[in-house]
Motif scaffolding. Sequence first.
Motif, PDB file in Angstrom:
ATOM      1  N   GLU A 288     -11.906   2.261   8.226  1.00 26.37           N
ATOM      2  CA  GLU A 288     -11.408   2.887   6.989  1.00 26.37           C
ATOM      3  C   GLU A 288     -11.190   4.363   7.319  1.00 26.37           C
TER       4      GLU A 288
ATOM      5  N   ARG B 258      -9.511  -3.616  11.604  1.00 26.35           N
ATOM      6  CA  ARG B 258     -10.621  -4.539  11.310  1.00 26.35           C
ATOM      7  C   ARG B 258     -10.350  -5.851  12.036  1.00 26.35           C
TER       8      ARG B 258
ATOM      9  N   GLU C 284     -10.412  -8.857  11.545  1.00 25.64           N
ATOM     10  CA  GLU C 284     -10.486  -9.867  10.476  1.00 25.64           C
ATOM     11  C   GLU C 284     -10.625 -11.256  11.081  1.00 25.64           C
TER      12      GLU C 284
ATOM     13  N   GLU D 297      -6.082   6.983   1.287  1.00 25.64           N
ATOM     14  CA  GLU D 297      -7.366   7.091   0.591  1.00 25.64           C
ATOM     15  C   GLU D 297      -7.597   8.498   0.052  1.00 25.64           C
TER      16      GLU D 297
ATOM     17  N   GLU E 254      -6.349  -8.356  -4.493  1.00 24.16           N
ATOM     18  CA  GLU E 254      -6.621  -6.907  -4.528  1.00 24.16           C
ATOM     19  C   GLU E 254      -5.527  -6.102  -3.831  1.00 24.16           C
ATOM     20  N   LEU E 255      -5.077  -5.075  -4.552  1.00 23.33           N
ATOM     21  CA  LEU E 255      -4.124  -4.145  -3.955  1.00 23.33           C
ATOM     22  C   LEU E 255      -4.780  -2.782  -3.740  1.00 23.33           C
TER      23      LEU E 255
HETATM   24  N1  GAP Z   1     -12.838   3.054   1.939  1.00 24.07           N
HETATM   25  C1  GAP Z   1     -12.891   1.903   1.127  1.00 24.07           C
HETATM   26  C2  GAP Z   1     -12.209   0.733   1.689  1.00 24.07           C
HETATM   27  O1  GAP Z   1     -11.745   0.753   2.836  1.00 24.07           O
HETATM   28  P1  GAP Z   1     -11.483  -1.713   1.134  1.00 24.07           P
HETATM   29  O2  GAP Z   1     -11.456  -2.423  -0.177  1.00 24.07           O
HETATM   30  O3  GAP Z   1     -12.151  -2.375   2.272  1.00 24.07           O
HETATM   31  O4  GAP Z   1     -12.137  -0.291   0.824  1.00 24.07           O
HETATM   32  C3  GAP Z   1      -9.190  -0.575   0.702  1.00 24.07           C
HETATM   33  O5  GAP Z   1      -9.997  -1.359   1.550  1.00 24.07           O
HETATM   34  C4  GAP Z   1      -7.774  -1.090   0.704  1.00 24.07           C
HETATM   35  O6  GAP Z   1      -7.277  -1.181   2.041  1.00 24.07           O
HETATM   36  C5  GAP Z   1      -7.620  -2.497   0.129  1.00 24.07           C
HETATM   37  O7  GAP Z   1      -7.528  -2.475  -1.279  1.00 24.07           O
HETATM   38  C6  GAP Z   1      -6.321  -2.931   0.771  1.00 24.07           C
HETATM   39  O8  GAP Z   1      -5.210  -2.395   0.067  1.00 24.07           O
HETATM   40  C7  GAP Z   1      -6.392  -2.293   2.146  1.00 24.07           C
HETATM   41  N2  GAP Z   1      -6.905  -3.234   3.157  1.00 24.07           N
HETATM   42  C8  GAP Z   1      -8.193  -3.520   3.427  1.00 24.07           C
HETATM   43  N3  GAP Z   1      -8.288  -4.412   4.429  1.00 24.07           N
HETATM   44  C9  GAP Z   1      -7.029  -4.703   4.808  1.00 24.07           C
HETATM   45  C10 GAP Z   1      -6.454  -5.563   5.804  1.00 24.07           C
HETATM   46  N4  GAP Z   1      -7.203  -6.276   6.640  1.00 24.07           N
HETATM   47  N5  GAP Z   1      -5.105  -5.615   5.909  1.00 24.07           N
HETATM   48  C11 GAP Z   1      -4.317  -4.882   5.092  1.00 24.07           C
HETATM   49  N6  GAP Z   1      -4.805  -4.050   4.142  1.00 24.07           N
HETATM   50  C12 GAP Z   1      -6.136  -3.958   3.997  1.00 24.07           C
END
Ligand code: GAP
Length: 508
Positions: free
Chosen positions: A211, A243, A245, A262, A328-329
């Motif tokens: 992040e 990440r 994933e 952010e 979630e967006l």
């Molecule tokens: N700092 C807080 C944070 O990172 P998160 O909910 O894990 O929170 C925030 O991520 C946003 O980042 C999500 O709402 C999404 O829009 C985006 N996001 C998170 N993981 C993602 C992924 N693997 N691929 C694309 N977008 C992602």
Amino acid sequence: MTASATNDTLMEDIVGLCKRRGFIFQSSEIYGGYNGFYDYGPLGVELRNNIKQAWWRDFVQCRDDIEGLDSTIIMHPEIWKASGHVDGFSDPMVDCKESKLRYRADQLFFAPVIVNGETIGYVSIVECIDQQEVAEKAAAEMKRKMAKQGELDTIVLKEYTEAKPEQYELIPSPATGKPGSLTEPREFKLMFETKVGPLADDAATAYLRPETAQGIFANYKNIVDTGRVKIPFGIAQIGKAFRNEITPRNFIFRSREFEQMEIEYFISPSADWKTLHREWIDTCTDWLVSIGLPREGISEDIHPEDKLAFYSQATTDLMFQFPHGEQELWGIACRSDYDLKQHQEHSGKSMTIFDETAKEKYVPHVIEPSLGVDRTLLAVLSAAYTEDEVPNDKGKIEKRILLKFSPKIAPVKAAIFPLLKNKPELVEVAKRLYKKLQRRWNVFYDASGAIGRRYRRQDEIGTPFGITIDFDTIEKDGTVTLRDRDTCEQRRVSEDELIKFLEEQISG
Ligand code: GAP
């Protein structure tokens, strides 16, 4: 979106269009692709930049209380220990020993199939929009195959994380349909590791940031010390995050390399954080609407108190109706003073600020709106994708695909066409206008093919305006034809009117 397009076909249509017209490609495609990674082509990179620029302008440049930052992707590993990511940033994972497929345990669902009070087996399913319906069909099929008479109980799906140890052996793998091959859930660390420096030992282990937020917390002191800010204030950052994933899927929705926009918004510990949180939710919703997302496609998911992270006071996600379901967006969290206090403790540096108005010293609390660039781009594409029918050059009605991007974020703002490419006097005027507009916006010049075909090509990439130079332009009054992508309506405008109109539509 056409009323008839199912969500699955919409996603396929978007993926197909993105590849065909050069928005998004699978990474490393010539080597068979690389799961969870995507490359942005000429139009994709324009769209992406326009989204980021709109966000930066609206949240940083147009606000007096938010400052920008660009911190590094690899930071001191201690940052990730302090933030809790080294120990806690993981997802529950489950393996199928037979198919070797891996699932996220919180996205794998199971239910017992009960007939007249007797459990005759289990069904399992990977999270999808119609999972309840699919599970019910599978249960009915099991009952039929086993020739069981009687009433089938309601199918109650649960996450695999909630399965009891004695159920692991009984739940079928979604890959094989047979029980016995799923492992128990294990925690899978999501941070990518790398080594920094010449010695590849444990002490050299570093992480690609998952992040951008921690780069903000790590620089909070620097920004406070430059003396430009006073509470409440925010620090904003756009940048790549990584990440590992377990199950990257749904195109660019969940990938392994993505970008975040952010903000950490620092407030007094005694501030009315609930009201401020509400204001941020509204501001973020309005911004999504301002870049062309339909308000009715956005909803709020308020995290229940018992599911909040231990440091979080409240979290609301802005959800969007993606082709694969409501997801979630944008996450908007009240993170208290957790992160700053953690960094204060681990670094030994004070994170207090002196509040000039309240005349007191404290470690501020924070509200964090965190948005993914790639997810926003997918939302924008989903909302813009449209199929309709319009007459062609000969008046025959034909199907048209168009992307109804807002002019603000459209990759190409206008296309300039000489009516005929073999008339130098038309070409000369068209090229002159093209060069003039190109100095301000990303515009496109196209002289080849029938004019209707040229319009269609631009409609498909979402160019909001078509400008045609015809004989009236050169022989009469210098006016050009201005065509609207969505309505196909055309009107004549002078060059001055054209530039004023484009200015209003694109920047206004
Ligand atoms: N700092 C807080 C944070 O990172 P998160 O909910 O894990 O929170 C925030 O991520 C946003 O980042 C999500 O709402 C999404 O829009 C985006 N996001 C998170 N993981 C993602 C992924 N693997 N691929 C694309 N977008 C992602």
